[in-house]
Motif scaffolding. Sequence first.
Motif, short mmCIF file in Angstrom:
data_model
loop_
_atom_site.label_atom_id
_atom_site.label_comp_id
_atom_site.label_asym_id
_atom_site.label_seq_id
_atom_site.Cartn_x
_atom_site.Cartn_y
_atom_site.Cartn_z
N GLY A 194 37.33 -67.31 -14.99
CA GLY A 194 36.21 -67.28 -14.06
C GLY A 194 35.55 -68.62 -13.86
N ALA A 195 35.77 -69.55 -14.78
CA ALA A 195 35.20 -70.89 -14.67
C ALA A 195 36.08 -71.85 -13.89
CB ALA A 195 34.94 -71.46 -16.06
N GLY A 196 37.27 -71.38 -13.44
CA GLY A 196 38.16 -72.25 -12.68
C GLY A 196 38.96 -73.18 -13.57
N LYS A 197 39.67 -74.11 -12.92
CA LYS A 197 40.59 -74.99 -13.64
C LYS A 197 40.00 -76.36 -13.98
CE LYS A 197 45.25 -73.45 -12.35
NZ LYS A 197 46.52 -73.83 -11.71
N SER A 198 38.72 -76.55 -13.74
CA SER A 198 38.14 -77.86 -13.98
C SER A 198 38.24 -78.24 -15.45
CB SER A 198 36.67 -77.88 -13.54
OG SER A 198 35.95 -76.88 -14.22
N LEU A 199 38.53 -79.51 -15.71
CA LEU A 199 38.72 -80.01 -17.08
C LEU A 199 37.37 -80.44 -17.64
CD1 LEU A 199 42.02 -82.05 -16.64
CD2 LEU A 199 41.72 -79.77 -17.62
N LYS A 200 36.74 -79.52 -18.37
CA LYS A 200 35.46 -79.81 -19.03
C LYS A 200 35.62 -79.50 -20.51
CE LYS A 200 32.84 -78.56 -14.89
NZ LYS A 200 31.84 -77.65 -14.30
N PRO A 201 34.99 -80.29 -21.39
CA PRO A 201 35.20 -80.10 -22.82
C PRO A 201 34.98 -78.69 -23.32
CG PRO A 201 34.06 -82.16 -22.43
CD PRO A 201 34.15 -81.47 -21.10
N HIS A 202 33.94 -78.00 -22.83
CA HIS A 202 33.64 -76.67 -23.35
C HIS A 202 34.63 -75.62 -22.85
CE1 HIS A 202 31.74 -76.20 -19.41
NE2 HIS A 202 31.67 -74.90 -19.64
N LEU A 203 35.50 -75.99 -21.90
CA LEU A 203 36.50 -75.06 -21.40
C LEU A 203 37.88 -75.28 -22.03
CD1 LEU A 203 35.64 -75.09 -17.57
CD2 LEU A 203 34.82 -73.52 -19.33
N LEU A 204 38.01 -76.29 -22.87
CA LEU A 204 39.29 -76.56 -23.52
C LEU A 204 39.56 -75.51 -24.59
CD1 LEU A 204 39.00 -80.43 -23.99
CD2 LEU A 204 40.22 -79.20 -22.19
N ALA A 205 40.84 -75.22 -24.82
CA ALA A 205 41.21 -74.20 -25.79
C ALA A 205 40.68 -74.51 -27.18
CB ALA A 205 42.74 -74.05 -25.83
N ALA A 206 40.71 -75.78 -27.55
CA ALA A 206 40.24 -76.17 -28.89
C ALA A 206 38.78 -75.81 -29.10
CB ALA A 206 40.44 -77.67 -29.08
N GLU A 207 38.00 -75.79 -28.02
CA GLU A 207 36.59 -75.41 -28.11
C GLU A 207 36.41 -73.90 -27.94
OE1 GLU A 207 34.13 -77.58 -28.65
OE2 GLU A 207 35.30 -79.42 -28.52
N GLY A 208 37.03 -73.36 -26.87
CA GLY A 208 36.72 -72.00 -26.47
C GLY A 208 37.33 -70.91 -27.32
N LEU A 209 38.49 -71.18 -27.95
CA LEU A 209 39.16 -70.11 -28.69
C LEU A 209 38.41 -69.71 -29.95
CD1 LEU A 209 42.94 -71.02 -28.33
CD2 LEU A 209 41.63 -69.24 -27.14
N GLY A 210 37.49 -70.54 -30.39
CA GLY A 210 36.78 -70.22 -31.61
C GLY A 210 35.36 -69.77 -31.44
N MET A 211 34.94 -69.49 -30.19
CA MET A 211 33.52 -69.15 -30.04
C MET A 211 33.28 -68.33 -28.78
SD MET A 211 31.79 -72.69 -28.70
CE MET A 211 32.46 -73.64 -27.33
N ALA A 212 32.13 -67.66 -28.77
CA ALA A 212 31.57 -67.07 -27.56
C ALA A 212 30.37 -67.93 -27.18
CB ALA A 212 31.13 -65.63 -27.82
N GLN A 213 30.23 -68.22 -25.88
CA GLN A 213 29.16 -69.13 -25.47
C GLN A 213 28.51 -68.66 -24.18
OE1 GLN A 213 30.58 -73.04 -24.17
NE2 GLN A 213 32.69 -72.31 -24.31
#
Length: 358
Positions: A194-213
């Motif tokens: 839903g956030a699209g394909k933009s490359l932002k740090p909080h959307l990277l797998a390394a960040e997002g796979l470990g948290m809900a935000q």
Amino acid sequence: MFMRMSFTVAVAGASGYAGGEMLRVLLGHPEARIETLTAHSSAGNALGEHQPHLRSLADRILAPTSPDTLAGHDVVVLALPHGASGAVAAELAQRDPTTIVVDLGADHRLSNAADWEAYYGNAHAGTWPYGLPELLHAGESVPTKQRAVLAEATRIAVPGCNVTAVTLGLQPGIAAGLIEPLDVVAVLANGYSGAGKSLKPHLLAAEGLGMAQPYAVGGTHRHIPEIAQNLRVAGAPDVTISFTPTLVPMSRGILATATARLVPGTDPALVRAAWETAYADEPFVHLLPAGQWPTTAATLGANTALVQVAVDERAGRVVTVTAIDNLVKGTAGGAVQSLNVALGLPETLGLPLDGVAP
């Protein structure tokens, strides 16, 4: 009502998530002939570089997005960033007003220009027929639905994905006069697509796979005025909503929990009956049996919305839970469903009802 059978389609923004999902759904439509695919920064690339799962279209070359490229098709789908659709659509209207233009972005969803300017920050491009066939219209002993407005439409504004989930959850209670619209609370679990394909740090797998935000907290999310608009159409004189979306570690899906106060003196036994009446004949919106709760897994890849409703008698609130695939019922599937209505085709044509599991 007219019926147009085979139709040609151009999709602008074909390299993005919404454009790619529109192509996937159209590939399953027996009357759609996909012709032109366009992009902005990806123009000149093969589609397969960006949508490798669309094998039957992988060799198609993405053309630049321009009115010249898009003109001449029966249907044009605009899967463009917010604020970009208006100018393209205006030029297409001058070239051929009979072309059906479907906007997957927000540019033409809102009926109030002040709401648009407050939440999006630029000039309003105008209002198009709203692409949610199941939207209830108040004012009749038996509410009508939005599909009557969409019949033979040449412009379709596809709803926001969060808006679809919250609207389908709450509108039966609004239309039946059972819930109060001035203390609505909606909390959503959202997949990252839903956030699209933009490359932002909080959307990277390394960040997002470990948290809900959470995001867009405190009344800032752009879907708020659209939800309020829909609930007013369903019969609410005014709407106050606290809306909090949360990104969770899944690629797609929305689980929307929306609650509202039960009108004082209302028999709780009437609540489920209102939802049953609203969705009894709907092919894609299903009220689950009492005690069974929606999950995002059950709607994966489908144009289905699963809904459940309960009464929290101690709190005096109605609780609804709605699950959809944000890219299907929330975007591309809802768009094709509305397009079918506009073309006079069977509303369910080419649309998946069953999800993918496990």
